[in-house]
Design an enzyme around this catalytic site. Structure first.
Site, PDB file in Angstrom:
ATOM      1  N   LYS A  48      83.817  57.754 -18.274  1.00 60.47           N
ATOM      2  CA  LYS A  48      82.703  56.890 -17.905  1.00 60.47           C
ATOM      3  C   LYS A  48      81.323  57.832 -17.415  1.00 60.47           C
ATOM      4  O   LYS A  48      81.621  58.722 -16.886  1.00 60.47           O
ATOM      5  CB  LYS A  48      83.033  56.124 -16.319  1.00 60.47           C
TER       6      LYS A  48
HETATM    7  C1  E4P Z   1      82.282  49.575 -12.458  1.00 59.60           C
HETATM    8  O1  E4P Z   1      82.918  50.020 -13.350  1.00 59.60           O
HETATM    9  C2  E4P Z   1      81.852  49.514 -10.995  1.00 59.60           C
HETATM   10  O2  E4P Z   1      83.034  50.447 -10.559  1.00 59.60           O
HETATM   11  C3  E4P Z   1      81.852  48.533 -10.261  1.00 59.60           C
HETATM   12  O3  E4P Z   1      82.224  47.371 -10.954  1.00 59.60           O
HETATM   13  C4  E4P Z   1      80.638  48.618  -9.307  1.00 59.60           C
HETATM   14  O4  E4P Z   1      80.916  47.114  -8.522  1.00 59.60           O
HETATM   15  P1  E4P Z   1      80.217  47.065  -7.028  1.00 59.60           P
HETATM   16  O5  E4P Z   1      78.750  46.855  -7.449  1.00 59.60           O
HETATM   17  O6  E4P Z   1      80.745  45.817  -6.515  1.00 59.60           O
HETATM   18  O7  E4P Z   1      80.174  48.344  -6.492  1.00 59.60           O
END
Ligand code: E4P
Length: 217
Positions: free
Chosen positions: A87
């Site tokens: 990522k």
């Molecule tokens: C994506 O991979 C992120 O980990 C995640 O969806 C972020 O979500 P949030 O805005 O609820 O923290």
């Protein structure tokens, strides 16, 4: 549509995996910290533990923000397990790193995407997944779902292979709306998946069927 769970909590990952409909896991440094997983070694071990629970892709995020650092970390993460997807944040160095990983056959998830222009760049660099954060856009009174629709249209116009991974999904309606718009994947908390089960008419109907069965047996 693939279902990913967005957590580093092993119990919740097991619960989703046991349902038989889980396709992968996304994590981020905040989700790791929430579970008390700190220190590089512990974090790497935790990624392997997650891979050993699920059958699908597991996103593991780089911390470096420079090209060389991202490449070093990403190669280490990718080497941990075949299910790992690296990522990478949507920044200039991140795009260079995604292109590098693509050329090396390492799969990537371009994270922190908030505009269709960013999504276009991620696809050009060959990202496996692009993660538009719909909940965080909604949080600032901007329509997160509209971003999914825009990216879908752009990717379809040119036949990009990059999968749209709707991220920052907060609830069941996000899941349903993303499905209507053609997102390839959604990642959300366990509650957003389990919430899809619920309907009062299902509960009432089942109660009635069981009661009627008992009358005759
Ligand atoms: C994506 O991979 C992120 O980990 C995640 O969806 C972020 O979500 P949030 O805005 O609820 O923290």
């Amino acid at each position: 549509m693939k279902f990913f769970i967005d957590t580093a909590n092993l119990d919740q990952i097991k619960e989703a995996q046991d349902l038989g409909i889980l396709d992968g896991v996304t994590t981020n440094p905040s989700l790791m910290a929430k579970e008390g997983i700190t220190g590089r070694d512990n974090i790497l071990k935790h990624y392997v533990a997650i891979c050993n629970i699920v059958d699908g892709d597991v996103s593991a995020e780089v911390i470096a923000t420079d090209f060389e650092g991202m490449v070093k970390e990403g190669e280490e993460l990718a080497g941990l397990h075949e299910q790992i997807v690296v990522k990478v944040p949507m920044i200039k160095e991140g795009i260079k790193a995604i292109k590098y990983f693509t050329d090396q056959g390492i799969r990537t998830n371009c994270t922190l995407v908030f505009s269709s222009g960013q999504a276009l760049l991620a696809a050009k660099a060959g990202a496996t997944y692009v993660s538009p954060f719909i909940g965080r856009l909604d949080d600032i009174s901007t329509d997160g779902l509209n971003l999914i629709a825009e990216i879908r249209m752009i990717y379809d116009n040119y036949g990009f292979d990059t999968e749209i991974l709707a991220a920052s999904v907060r609830h069941t309606m996000h899941v349903i709306d993303c499905a209507k718009l053609g997102a390839d994947v959604m990642t959300g908390p366990l509650s957003s998946i389990l919430g899809l089960l619920k309907h009062p008419l299902t509960d009432i109907g089942l109660e009635q069927f069981l009661a009627d069965y008992k009358k005759g047996n």
